[in-house]
Design an enzyme around this catalytic site. Sequence first.
Site, PDB file in Angstrom:
ATOM      1  N   HIS A  39     -14.506  -2.284  -0.637  1.00 51.54           N
ATOM      2  CA  HIS A  39     -13.131  -1.821  -0.398  1.00 51.54           C
ATOM      3  C   HIS A  39     -12.455  -1.648  -1.749  1.00 51.54           C
ATOM      4  O   HIS A  39     -12.253  -2.630  -2.462  1.00 51.54           O
ATOM      5  CB  HIS A  39     -12.356  -2.839   0.449  1.00 51.54           C
ATOM      6  CG  HIS A  39     -12.981  -3.038   1.798  1.00 51.54           C
ATOM      7  ND1 HIS A  39     -12.621  -2.291   2.902  1.00 51.54           N
ATOM      8  CD2 HIS A  39     -13.972  -3.857   2.201  1.00 51.54           C
ATOM      9  CE1 HIS A  39     -13.371  -2.660   3.933  1.00 51.54           C
ATOM     10  NE2 HIS A  39     -14.205  -3.608   3.537  1.00 51.54           N
ATOM     11  N   ASN A  56     -11.012   2.340   5.167  1.00 52.06           N
ATOM     12  CA  ASN A  56      -9.916   1.728   5.944  1.00 52.06           C
ATOM     13  C   ASN A  56      -8.626   1.619   5.131  1.00 52.06           C
ATOM     14  O   ASN A  56      -8.062   0.557   4.975  1.00 52.06           O
ATOM     15  CB  ASN A  56     -10.339   0.365   6.526  1.00 52.06           C
ATOM     16  CG  ASN A  56     -10.644  -0.683   5.466  1.00 52.06           C
ATOM     17  OD1 ASN A  56     -11.038  -0.351   4.352  1.00 52.06           O
ATOM     18  ND2 ASN A  56     -10.458  -1.942   5.814  1.00 52.06           N
ATOM     19  N   LYS A  58     -17.979   5.434   9.340  1.00 55.69           N
ATOM     20  CA  LYS A  58     -17.800   4.015   9.626  1.00 55.69           C
ATOM     21  C   LYS A  58     -17.241   3.785  11.022  1.00 55.69           C
ATOM     22  O   LYS A  58     -16.208   4.339  11.384  1.00 55.69           O
ATOM     23  CB  LYS A  58     -16.838   3.436   8.575  1.00 55.69           C
ATOM     24  CG  LYS A  58     -16.509   1.968   8.758  1.00 55.69           C
ATOM     25  CD  LYS A  58     -17.703   1.077   8.459  1.00 55.69           C
ATOM     26  CE  LYS A  58     -17.431  -0.351   8.866  1.00 55.69           C
ATOM     27  NZ  LYS A  58     -17.361  -1.270   7.751  1.00 55.69           N
ATOM     28  N   LEU A  68     -13.947 -11.267   7.480  1.00 54.73           N
ATOM     29  CA  LEU A  68     -14.519 -10.850   8.758  1.00 54.73           C
ATOM     30  C   LEU A  68     -15.757  -9.994   8.494  1.00 54.73           C
ATOM     31  O   LEU A  68     -15.728  -9.154   7.597  1.00 54.73           O
ATOM     32  CB  LEU A  68     -13.487 -10.053   9.567  1.00 54.73           C
ATOM     33  CG  LEU A  68     -12.367 -10.932  10.147  1.00 54.73           C
ATOM     34  CD1 LEU A  68     -11.251 -10.082  10.727  1.00 54.73           C
ATOM     35  CD2 LEU A  68     -12.917 -11.887  11.212  1.00 54.73           C
ATOM     36  N   HIS A 119      -7.190  -8.804  -1.465  1.00 51.85           N
ATOM     37  CA  HIS A 119      -5.864  -9.018  -0.863  1.00 51.85           C
ATOM     38  C   HIS A 119      -5.095  -9.852  -1.871  1.00 51.85           C
ATOM     39  O   HIS A 119      -5.691 -10.662  -2.591  1.00 51.85           O
ATOM     40  CB  HIS A 119      -5.989  -9.804   0.449  1.00 51.85           C
ATOM     41  CG  HIS A 119      -6.610  -9.017   1.563  1.00 51.85           C
ATOM     42  ND1 HIS A 119      -5.909  -8.134   2.348  1.00 51.85           N
ATOM     43  CD2 HIS A 119      -7.885  -8.977   2.016  1.00 51.85           C
ATOM     44  CE1 HIS A 119      -6.726  -7.585   3.237  1.00 51.85           C
ATOM     45  NE2 HIS A 119      -7.933  -8.073   3.060  1.00 51.85           N
TER      46      HIS A 119
HETATM   47  C1  NCD Z   1     -11.996  -6.079   5.038  1.00 53.61           C
HETATM   48  C2  NCD Z   1     -10.694  -5.576   4.424  1.00 53.61           C
HETATM   49  O1  NCD Z   1      -9.883  -6.402   3.972  1.00 53.61           O
HETATM   50  O2  NCD Z   1     -10.500  -4.360   4.362  1.00 53.61           O
HETATM   51  N1  NCD Z   1     -11.905  -7.493   5.271  1.00 53.61           N
HETATM   52  C3  NCD Z   1     -12.935  -8.357   5.410  1.00 53.61           C
HETATM   53  O3  NCD Z   1     -12.701  -9.520   5.737  1.00 53.61           O
HETATM   54  N2  NCD Z   1     -14.166  -7.987   5.182  1.00 53.61           N
HETATM   55  C4  NCD Z   1     -12.294  -5.323   6.268  1.00 53.61           C
HETATM   56  C5  NCD Z   1     -13.720  -5.478   6.757  1.00 53.61           C
HETATM   57  O4  NCD Z   1     -14.676  -5.044   6.120  1.00 53.61           O
HETATM   58  O5  NCD Z   1     -13.924  -6.076   7.814  1.00 53.61           O
HETATM   59 ZN    ZN Z   2     -15.684  -4.384   4.657  1.00 53.63          ZN
END
Ligand code: NCD
Ligand code: ZN
Length: 356
Positions: free
Chosen positions: A28, A54, A112, A232, A264
């Site tokens: 990400h 995303n 995805k 996740l 994050h």
């Molecule tokens: C991912 C995100 O923050 O975009 N978070 C995560 O816990 N992996 C989303 C994802 O890949 O599930």
């Molecule tokens: Zn991810």
Amino acid sequence: MASSPLPASDANSPERLTLIRPDDWHVHLRDGAMMRDVLQDTARQFGRAIVMPNLKPPVTTTAQAVSYRQRIMDALPGGSRFDPLMTLYLTNDTTADEIVRARASGVVHGVKLYPAGATTNSAAGVSDLSKCMQVLATMQEVGMPLLVHGEVTDPVIDIFDREAVFIDRVLAPLRRDLPGLKIVFEHITTSDAAHYVAQSDGPIAATITAHHLLYNRNELFKGGINPHYYCLPVLKREWHRLALVEAATSGSPRFFLGTDSAPHTRESKEAACGCAGCYTALHAMELYAKVFDQVGKLDKLEGFASLHGPAFYGLPKNTETITLVRKAWSIPSELHVGGSAVVPLDGGSVLEWQLA
Ligand code: NCD
Ligand code: ZN
């Protein structure tokens, strides 16, 4: 390692490890100021990365993927050879034409599947996969891989069972209907998934994160609640972790590296409803080296990190190399990313391997 032959006795406890430059098959990068900073970390470690779509709003069209790719290229430091491999976010409204356009673009390398509500920014995801069969059939036809977040969202299914139930309810039937569809079962977390992928026939592979190889679910609750270990799919029991380590270090070409590095801010993690995601782009290869070293399988790291991914995606392996050295260093306890604080995985602790 192919690129640095070692005497047999030292092959699994070397002081230096030279590998073909690895790729990250699930990351990400976000967008804007945060992207500019996290991109430096990913580009330092990896030659290429499969970039998750995303964003808010999600990347659902080829045109959006092309312009997101351009923003990434514009943010790269001069001289960087990093190549972002783009993805589209599958929705109930994705059309077969869009898939054909994506394939023809040469920049989109996967589509995805986020079951709606499964994870961060997945509200626009698919609510009923049976409505996407035409699109999935087109993907099979044009050879576009489907990248799956493999968890059901049924609220009566326990969060720790969501991946195993996904295999039975979604993945196995889908693979019966479309046996030629290339599928990457992303960030697998269970022995169920590892065994399913290892034993399947046909074009299926899985990515595994560093954090799922290093930790079991106890880490979330060690001495109190530890939000920086919340991601996740959520961490699972120890015997699942052991099955993942076994799969990653087995040498099987069906398993390859995908960090799922998901930045994050500290604020949004240390909150009453903290976000899911671990930040590992800073020190990904060092974390993976730690795991492979722990089980005496450093000789299997190059396949997992640098060879199996490109083989599955039908891309050439990288031509450059990286070197990891056995040299202790402290992971910073906090990073400054896009003007905010981000806590990297294991921030403040010592790692034995360092990217030279
Ligand atoms: C991912 C995100 O923050 O975009 N978070 C995560 O816990 N992996 C989303 C994802 O890949 O599930
Ligand atoms: Zn991810």
